[in-house]
Motif scaffolding. Structure first.
Motif, PDB file in Angstrom:
ATOM      1  N   PHE A 161       0.834  -1.206   0.000  1.00 26.91           N
ATOM      2  CA  PHE A 161       0.000   0.000   0.000  1.00 26.91           C
ATOM      3  C   PHE A 161       0.866   1.252   0.000  1.00 26.91           C
ATOM      4  O   PHE A 161       0.584   2.225  -0.679  1.00 26.91           O
ATOM      5  N   MET A 162       1.943   1.195   0.809  1.00 27.75           N
ATOM      6  CA  MET A 162       2.778   2.394   0.891  1.00 27.75           C
ATOM      7  C   MET A 162       3.452   2.671  -0.432  1.00 27.75           C
ATOM      8  O   MET A 162       3.562   3.822  -0.851  1.00 27.75           O
ATOM      9  N   SER A 163       3.933   1.623  -1.091  1.00 26.35           N
ATOM     10  CA  SER A 163       4.668   1.898  -2.323  1.00 26.35           C
ATOM     11  C   SER A 163       3.714   2.135  -3.493  1.00 26.35           C
ATOM     12  O   SER A 163       4.131   2.612  -4.530  1.00 26.35           O
ATOM     13  N   SER A 164       2.426   1.805  -3.346  1.00 27.18           N
ATOM     14  CA  SER A 164       1.512   2.061  -4.466  1.00 27.18           C
ATOM     15  C   SER A 164       0.550   3.199  -4.137  1.00 27.18           C
ATOM     16  O   SER A 164       0.731   4.336  -4.571  1.00 27.18           O
ATOM     17  N   LEU A 165      -0.452   2.920  -3.295  1.00 25.97           N
ATOM     18  CA  LEU A 165      -1.518   3.909  -3.065  1.00 25.97           C
ATOM     19  C   LEU A 165      -1.002   5.215  -2.477  1.00 25.97           C
ATOM     20  O   LEU A 165      -1.471   6.297  -2.819  1.00 25.97           O
ATOM     21  N   LEU A 166      -0.028   5.110  -1.564  1.00 24.50           N
ATOM     22  CA  LEU A 166       0.388   6.346  -0.897  1.00 24.50           C
ATOM     23  C   LEU A 166       1.368   7.149  -1.733  1.00 24.50           C
ATOM     24  O   LEU A 166       1.620   8.312  -1.456  1.00 24.50           O
ATOM     25  N   MET A 167       1.943   6.520  -2.755  1.00 30.58           N
ATOM     26  CA  MET A 167       2.903   7.259  -3.589  1.00 30.58           C
ATOM     27  C   MET A 167       2.205   7.917  -4.779  1.00 30.58           C
ATOM     28  O   MET A 167       2.808   8.670  -5.524  1.00 30.58           O
ATOM     29  N   ASP A 168       0.933   7.578  -5.002  1.00 29.28           N
ATOM     30  CA  ASP A 168       0.207   8.135  -6.156  1.00 29.28           C
ATOM     31  C   ASP A 168      -0.818   9.111  -5.602  1.00 29.28           C
ATOM     32  O   ASP A 168      -1.788   8.701  -4.963  1.00 29.28           O
TER      33      ASP A 168
END
Length: 1755
Positions: free
Chosen positions: A374-381
């Motif tokens: 989640f951190m590397s996908s949702l929170l980075m976008d």
């Protein structure tokens, strides 16, 4: 078991390895139903790869999975070889400006105190070092793991959001472009397909509930009977319980069980058994049965191996997704779409929702994997971060409910992600407006606090462990609320206003449940039985403190919001006190012609509560109305007219009265819970929203009502109304003998009430109450803290309130009010108050505790006395009130107040015994002072034409009214000024009268006619003079008395000395003799002093008298007397070691005769220098042992010493010791027969003679052993041995020492042998003498090393204990041969001698490169008397010493030349060639010849001579020390001062020629053959051919490792360190060895090692290999130095890292940047070099008993 599995595994591999990723991907591209194809492939392959046996093979599984399962997917996405495809995507991708690095446990994180929007905005080390913040005030902490770096997030930083790596290049404009433009259509479509399938597969598998079957599209036909017994982690059971249970359940060893437990704790689950269903089920029942006794049982599942396999691959798939999206933002965007897409089941059916809502059911490992994703996908976008935040907020209440039920800590729960959204200002505001987040959080919070009382207030039951656990979980919700409010809005939309006020309503609901909770009633008669629960309520209050402050800050930002909030808060307060008058009957009070209606209420009889958050919130809002001037702009919008001041003040007043009564001791029977509540009410953590706001509420009330009415209500609440409303109370009181307690209580209550009035008028430093700025308040706090005493930065910070950003605002103002003093070697930096700030000191500052107030008063009066000022502490000048509070000052001049003052002054004048107290008077004087200051201020700032309303001076000049005609207050003050009993207050009264006159003058000058000076001043003057004279007379009398007493005392002393004259004489002599031993005694002419050889300077030995510290008897040290001993500590040491890796394999067989020059492990002896009789010591030690045995039966506690190892503490100084050294006279003078032979043999003759004697002895030895087998030939040979003349091998010398000395010689010898070799004591062992010589040599070498390090002269003034220790040690070593077997010592001598002068039959001796020459010298010199005592040929002992010394020196020179490294140097040409240079060149040629030209060509002679001098200096210094202590020849004065090289002086003292090479030339006949024999050794040849190494001279000094200047680089190094045993897992307590620099994984099961049969932690094990038992470590996460010695001893020591304020930060709690303090590090290094680590630990453990209880061996 594994071996049987192997072949089968291989077989499977082959069938799988044949399929290629490319083909499979090709097949998928053609497929119509892709999902089915992929699932079939997974169903077929996953169980064949994962979970094949009892133990996982992660590397193998991963490579297979990559090849067979993930490879095809990567091909499918790229449409070509991923090795080419992914880099192409990466190139097309624009790099992200967000760093997004996810922190590992223990990694350093940095927050900038100047620029971060809130403390949760952090940078990783790399971004920090490249950012502008490294020059700001920053805070460093270690991460608990799980957050990520905020570099590049513009919302997180006020300035400098980008580091150099993530900087925007100038051409770029930050516009939100769609990242998908970089990808081709078909890549997008294919990626979408694969991501959708794999993400869904992973979520399905992880949330799969059934244990033995799979979803049908993954089922395969045949099913095996292979199951796992899977153990899950919980936070209830301890490591020990789990290990014990596993040993029983799956009968494994403890090591395996520890392995299982560690993995379970780390990953959240682990299979503990593999086999068929029944086999696993049986293990499950045992585990459940064993752990369900006290708590809920451990969670265990019996799971089919294929289910486990798919779950494992599910995790692998998630991490794979995480790595793939790293190649391109486009791929990340697609994954986000897939994750947040609504599923078929509508609400909450997207994959992300499913994972979040199942969070508490997943195990630790699975959670951390998907959180990372989640951190590397949702929170980075950023686009999807918003959508994700909305989903999170929608599910918030449900997620929190799950979290409450779950027992894992918050760090591994999905709720911990809240910090990522709620702290981003735009997101937080969006969530408040769209999702009504504030209300949602508060409602979720209220859901969990169910227990209410009848009035609807919170009720906390007894605070059990479970309760506390639940309550801790609930508090995390408050944290979320804090995050949401932490960044204040700049502009308000109507929507935001409406939603914030809705949230405010919910918040008021919460506070309403707290208003009046935990009410208490005074216990009368008997003490309370059960302490009521109070902690929960205060914990709640503490956690909410910042939230309450922040809500007020939000309200302050918008006038509409503020007005609405004020109305709402007032309405709720009305509701709470709706029943204000119920059941409480009204009464009327009247004093001085004023009367007021109030209710009858007694704090000491009714219920009262300390929790009033709503009143306090209203007080806060009221101040904001004043500060933001809303009150004057829109009075019509505010309900100020409806306010009923008596209702507002009622509850806060009760609370303050409660505090006063507690101080007066009226509530003693209510136990500690009440004391604690009062403590916290005033404590810095709570006072901001408790005590301070109560004061503000009273100020609000008083400013709106008649002060007379207020004072009467106050008197009534304080239960003092009776006293002040009845006239003549004082007289009545003293006439009736009243209960003393009651008088005391009333006095305290009056004092407290006056104190409260002082506070109400004087506390106007909060903006809004008084006209002050924001920094004035904090300045005043600091001034008052520093008036108590100078403080360190951390103390000061602790005593100041922190805001929500953990800031106190101190740094901005501290420079203006204080000076900083830097720390020394110990201690810390201190702030001292600037003298000019002392005038702002207010004795009645409202944040002082009682103790602080008296300390501050004392300190300030002392300062004034030192500065020769009078000691009055008048009230300081105050800033004016804000208009809304302006009428407050009238309380000082209202009738009731004047009446109270007058009454108390009258009591003081009439002096009624106990009915009044001095502090009461002091407070009244202070109040009068405040009123005078106030009037002066009003006059100075008066505006023309305004009537002055504040006329205090006139009112106090008027006498009282007719009936009792009391004198005026002013008159009473003048009377009191001369009262003898009030000495202390005179200065203050004088100051008041002076002030009164000043005001009078101002009034007169402002009115037209100047009047002459009032008589008052004249009267005052004359009384002052009288007063001065009186004081002077008293002082004179006192001085005379003092002098008389002193004279008497000195007379008595003289008598005593006369009577005990001989005693004093003796001590003086003794001192003289002790000091003469070292100094140049006048007995010696100033001619050259020589320490050895026939020309040795003869010094008469001074008689030595010593006093025993145990029996205080004095005794002379002689040969026949009873032994005297020094307490000593022998330890193994590697401080000088050049090779720590050497290990003695078998100590029983090891021969320590030759010490290798790398000194890999020596034996060091230290002593504290305290002497005892041997028999006294024996008795003392026996008693210690007996005590220890008795204690062991009582309780098993370690002491700081280990009696079983012979340890004890020196009876005088408690220094750790483990043996004793006997005190002796110089042994040589006893042994040598003083024959004066002028013709002593030269070196060659002597060497031949000794060789002869050795031969004879060896023949005789052989003969003795052969004599047992009588055979004719041997006996004939026997008679042919030519015995040199004068040599009597059958002569055995008599031992000159008394029995007790002999016993002590043996005792110390055996102790050295036992410790040095780590063997069992055996006094007859032939190695005992060797160990004694060794410890003597090693100790001298280590002291020489220290002296050279510090560049001190070799005979400079040594500390007394060192000097005594060296002297005793050397003499002991020289005398020890007398108690050893003569043949043994002779044998040692023969071997040592043979290593220099080879004889036939000496083959296995080490080569000259492998012998430490100083150890050899000591061994030869000290074993020589054993041979010499049989030699009557006339060669003396001294000659032998000299020749041995010369021989060893020559060998050492050869050793140095052989190992010297030639360094090329351009300066060769100019160097002069003196005789030394030529001589050394010729010697080098000889060596060159002898080694067969293997030795390098000589550079210049100058070079060689320089390297020989440098190389031999340490040896000469050690020898000088050795012969000085051995023969007692004083050192020449040149060697006692530091300065130039002592080379020549050393040579003279040691009877060497200054040109050392002359030794070779003088003895060339014998030397050439010796050199040849030394160089012929095969080892020397190997060395010269470069096949082996050798130590070169001088040996470099050992130091502790170099530490980095900045502590964060250490933290970073440690965070990259993973535990060497448990596969890449991060170590929890990484610890750095300061001796060798290795990092260890301390304090954990994984790295325990076995040492002598018990398990010890990594550090303890390391001390044995690296420091031979003692170690110095730095615990990196704690920033703490750890000393360890042996298994049971250890202590913590302050670290060498300090922050800018000169303080250490053990535990890294404060987070200030830390830098290396070289001095402190040198101090630690010195402790190590002096072998004082063990002693330091001993002292620390004696001083601090808690250290004894720690299991040091587990560290």
């Amino acid at each position: 078991m594994a071996s049987e599995m192997e072949p089968e595994v291989q077989a499977i591999d082959r069938s799988l390895l044949e399929c290629s990723a490319e083909e499979i991907a090709g097949k998928w591209l053609q497929a119509t139903d892709l999902t089915r194809e992929v699932y079939q492939h997974l169903a077929h392959c996953v169980p064949k790869i994962y979970c094949r046996g009892p133990n996982p093979f992660p590397q193998k599984e991963d490579t297979l999975a990559q090849h067979i399962l993930l490879g095809p997917m990567e091909w499918y996405i790229c449409g070509e070889d991923p090795a080419l495809g992914f880099p192409k995507l990466e190139q097309a991708n624009k790099p992200s400006h967000l760093c997004g690095r996810v922190f590992k446990v223990g990694e350093p994180t940095y927050s900038c105190r100047d620029c971060a929007v809130d403390p949760t905005c952090v940078l990783c080390m790399q971004c920090f070092l490249g950012s502008i913040h490294r020059d700001h005030r920053y805070r460093m902490t270690t991460s608990g793991g799980g957050g990520f770096c905020d570099c590049g997030d513009t919302e997180a930083w006020k300035e400098g959001p980008y580091c150099q790596r993530h900087e925007l290049s100038s051409s770029e404009v930050v516009e939100e472009e769609d990242p998908l433009v970089h990808l081709s259509e078909d890549v997008i479509a294919r990626t979408y397909n694969i991501f959708a399938i794999m993400f869904r597969y992973a979520v399905d598998m992880l949330t799969w509930e059934k244990e033995s079957e799979l979803p049908e599209d993954l089922e395969v036909g045949e099913k095996t009977d292979t199951y796992y017994c899977m153990l899950f982690n919980d936070e209830v059971h301890t490591y020990e319980q789990v290990i014990y249970t596993l040993q029983k359940a799956v009968n494994c060893t403890q090591k395996e069980a520890i392995g299982f437990a560690t993995t379970v704790d780390r990953d959240g689950r682990r299979s503990v058994r593999y086999g068929d269903f029944q086999y696993c089920d049986q293990a499950k029942t045992v585990i459940v049965r064993n752990t369900s006794r006290q708590t809920k049982p451990l969670k265990v599942q019996v799971m089919h191996s294929s289910v486990a396999a798919h779950q494992n691959f599910g995790l692998k798939a998630l991490s794979w997704l995480g790595s793939v999206i790293g190649y391109s933002d486009g791929l990340r965007r697609i994954l986000c779409q897939v994750g947040l897409q609504e599923g078929p089941d509508g609400e909450n059916s997207s994959l992300v929702d499913r994972l979040m809502l199942n969070d508490s059911k997943l195990w630790k490992g699975a959670r951390s994997v998907y959180h990372q994703l989640f951190m590397s996908s949702l929170l980075m976008d950023l686009k999807y971060k918003k959508l994700f935040a909305v989903r999170f907020a929608k599910n918030y209440r449900q997620l929190q409910r799950d979290f409450m039920e779950d027992d894992h800590e918050r760090a591994v729960s999905v709720t911990a992600l809240s910090v990522q959204f709620f702290t981003a200002p735009t997101l937080a505001r969006m969530l408040i407006t769209e999702e009504n987040l504030m209300t949602v959080i508060i409602k979720a919070f209220m859901d969990h606090l169910k227990h209410r009382d009848a009035q609807g207030r919170f009720q906390f039951e007894r605070y059990t462990a479970l309760q506390a656990f639940k309550f801790r979980r609930v508090q995390s919700l408050i944290l979320d609320l804090k995050y949401v409010l932490i960044s204040k809005p700049t502009e308000w939309s109507d929507e935001l206003r409406q939603k914030f006020l809705q949230g405010f309503d919910a918040f008021l609901e919460l506070l309403k449940c707290m208003q009046g909770m935990d009410p208490i009633t005074r216990q009368v008669g008997q003490h309370i039985e059960m302490e009521p629960e109070w902690e929960a309520a205060f914990t709640l209050q503490m956690k909410l403190t910042h939230v309450i402050s922040m809500v007020q800050d939000w309200c302050a930002l918008d006038e509409k919001v503020l007005i609405e909030a004020y109305k709402k808060c007032l309405a709720v307060l009305m509701q709470c006190h709706g029943g204000f008058t119920d059941g409480e009957q009204p009464i009327t009070l009247s004093i001085c012609g004023h009367s007021v209606e109030t209710i009858r209420y007694c704090v000491s009889q009714e219920k009262v509560s300390i929790h009033l958050p709503i009143s306090r919130l209203l007080a806060g809002l009221h101040v904001l109305l004043s500060k933001s001037e809303v009150a004057y702009k829109f009075p019509e919008l505010l309900p100020l007219s409806e306010l009923s001041p008596p209702m507002l003040i009622e509850h806060p007043l009760r609370c303050l009265v409660l505090c006063a009564q507690v101080h007066a001791g009226m509530w003693r029977r209510n136990g500690f819970s009440l004391v604690n509540q009062i403590y916290y009410y005033h404590n810095v953590k709570c006072r901001r929203e408790m005590f301070d706001k109560d004061i503000v509420m009273l100020q609000t009330g008083v400013s709106m009502m008649d002060p007379n009415h207020f004072l009467m209500i106050m008197l009534s609440r304080f239960e003092l109304y009776q006293i002040f409303s009845t006239p003549d109370y004082g007289k009545r009181f003293s006439s009736e003998v009243t209960h003393k307690d009651v008088v005391q209580q009333n006095n305290t209550l009056i004092e407290e009430m006056l104190y409260l009035i002082i506070m109400l008028v004087g506390e106007r430093f909060s903006p809004g109450v008084g006209q002050v700025g924001a920094t004035d308040e904090i300045k005043r706090e600091i001034i008052h803290q520093l008036s108590i005493k100078p403080m360190a930065h951390s103390e000061l910070v602790k005593s100041l309130p922190e805001d929500e950003n953990k800031e106190t605002g101190m740094e901005s103002v501290i420079e203006t009010v204080a000076h900083f003093k830097k720390p020394g070697l110990t201690g810390r930096g201190m702030y001292e108050l600037k003298p000019e700030c002392a005038k702002e000191f207010n004795l009645y500052f409202y944040h002082f505790s009682r103790a602080e107030q008296s300390k501050a008063e004392e300190a300030q009066r002392k300062l004034k006395r030192e500065n020769k000022e009078d000691t009055a502490l008048p009230p300081p000048a105050l800033p004016p009130f804000c208009p809304l509070f302006g009428s407050l000052v009238n309380i000082l001049q209202c009738d009731v107040m004047l009446y109270i003052m007058g009454t108390i002054l009258q009591w003081a004048v009439e002096h009624h015994g106990s009915a009044w107290s001095e502090s009461m008077l002091q407070r009244v004087l202070h109040l009068i002072g405040m009123a005078l200051q106030e009037e002066k201020h009003h006059l100075e700032n008066a505006v023309e034409g305004h009537v002055q309303t504040f006329t205090f001076t006139q009112k106090i000049s008027k006498p009282g009214d007719a009936p009792n005609n009391s004198p005026s207050i002013l008159a009473m003050l003048e009377t009191l000024q001369n009262a003898p009993s009030l000495e202390v207050h005179k200065d203050m009264i004088r100051w008041l009268l002076k002030m009164f006159n000043t005001i009078k003058k101002i009034r007169e000058s402002s009115s037209s006619s100047p009047v002459a000076e009032a008589e008052g001043t004249i009267m005052e003057e004359s009384s002052r003079d009288k007063d001065k004279a009186e004081r002077k007379r008293k002082a004179e009398i006192a001085r005379l008395r003092r002098e008389k007493i002193m004279a008497q005392m000195s007379e008595m002393q003289r008598h005593f000395i006369d009577e005990n004259r001989e005693l004093f004489q003796q001590t003086i002599e003794l001192d003289a003799s002790a000091s003469a031993a070292l100094d140049n005694s006048p007995l010696v002419p100033d001619a050259a002093l020589t320490a050895l050889g026939p020309a040795q300077t003869q010094v008469p030995e001074p008689r030595q008298f010593v006093t025993c510290i145990l029996c205080q008897e004095e005794q002379e040290v002689t040969v026949e007397s009873r032994a005297m001993v020094l307490a000593a500590f022998v330890q193994r040491s590697t401080v000088l070691s050049k090779d720590r890796s050497k290990v003695i394999e078998d100590p029983e067989k090891y021969d320590p005769l030759f010490m290798h020059p790398d000194l890999s492990c020596g034996t060091h002896t230290g002593s504290c220098g305290h002497a005892m009789h041997a028999h006294c010591w024996q008795r003392y030690f026996d008693s210690v042992q007996a005590k220890e045995q008795r204690r062991q039966q009582r309780l098993r506690l370690h002491t700081s010493y280990d009696v079983e190892n012979g340890e004890f503490l020196c009876p005088l100084c408690e220094c750790l010791s483990n043996t004793v050294i006997p005190l002796l006279l110089p042994p040589r003078s006893i042994l040598s027969r003083r024959l004066n032979f002028s013709d002593q043999p030269d070196l060659a003759q002597w060497t031949r003679a000794i060789a002869q004697q050795i031969k004879v002895i060896q023949m005789l030895r052989k003969g003795d052993s052969a004599a047992d087998k009588p055979s004719s030939e041997d006996t004939e040979d026997m008679n042919i041995i030519p015995i040199p003349e004068g040599f009597r091998p059958d002569f055995y010398p008599r031992n000159p020492y008394s029995d007790s000395i002999k016993e002590m010689l043996t005792t110390f010898g055996t102790a050295t042998y036992k410790v040095g070799l780590r063997v069992h004591p055996n006094e007859g062992d032939p190695r005992v003498p060797i160990m004694c010589w060794g410890t003597c040599a090693y100790t001298i070498q280590s002291i020489e090393r220290i002296l050279s390090e510090e560049e001190k002269p070799v005979f400079g003034p040594l500390p007394c204990r060192l000097d005594d220790c060296l002297r005793s040690l050397t003499r002991f070593a020289a005398a020890h041969w007398t108690v050893a077997l003569l043949p043994v010592v002779q044998g040692h001598f023969c071997k040592l001698f043979a290593s220099l002068v080879p004889s036939d039959g000496s083959e296995d001796l080490p080569c000259i490169l492998d012998i430490d020459m100083f150890h050899l010298l000591v061994g030869l010199v000290l074993s020589f008397p054993a041979l010499q005592c049989q030699d009557f040929s006339g060669s003396s002992l001294a000659t032998g010493d000299l020749h041995i010394f010369h021989l060893v020196t020559l060998a050492h020179i050869v050793q140095i030349l052989l190992t010297s490294r030639t360094e090329e140097n351009g300066m060769d040409q100019e160097n002069p060639t003196g005789e030394e240079e030529l001589a050394i060149l010729s010697l080098h040629k000889t060596l060159h010849r002898c080694t067969g030209s293997a030795l390098d060509e000589a550079p210049s002679g100058w070079h060689l001579w320089r390297s020989v001098r440098a190389g031999i200096l340490p040896f000469l210094k050690c020898s000088a020390l050795f012969f000085h202590y051995l023969n007692g020849v004083p050192a020449p004065p040149d060697l006692q001062v530091s300065g130039a090289s002592h080379f020549e002086h050393l040579c003279n003292y040691l009877s060497l020629p200054t040109n050392l090479i002359r030794l070779f030339q003088e003895n060339s006949d014998i030397m050439n053959s010796l050199i040849e024999s030394w160089c012929q050794n095969s080892e020397v040849k190997r060395y010269l051919n470069g096949e082996r190494g050798a130590i070169s001279y001088p040996r470099g000094a050992n130091k502790l490792i170099d530490l980095p200047e900045d502590y964060s680089s250490l933290i970073n190094q440690a965070s990259n360190f993973s535990c060497p045993k448990s596969g890449g897992d991060k170590s929890r307590a990484p610890t750095l060895c300061l001796v060798c620099g290795s990092l260890l994984c301390s304090q954990s099961y994984c790295c325990q090692a076995e040492l002598e049969g018990e398990d010890v932690g990594a550090c303890t094990a390391h001390t044995y290999s690296c420091g031979s038992g003692a170690g110095i470590f730095l615990r990196v996460r704690e920033c703490q130095v750890l000393f360890l010695a042996g298994k049971t001893k250890g202590c913590f020591y302050s670290p060498p890292y300090l922050d800018d304020y000169g303080e250490t930060d053990q535990g890294l709690r404060r987070g200030n940047p830390l830098h290396l303090c070289q001095e402190r590090f040198r101090k630690i290094q010195k402790l190590w070099q002096q072998h004082s680590i063990t002693e330091e630990i001993g002292h620390a453990q004696e001083a601090n008993q808690t250290l004894v209880g720690i299991d040091w061996q587990h560290l």
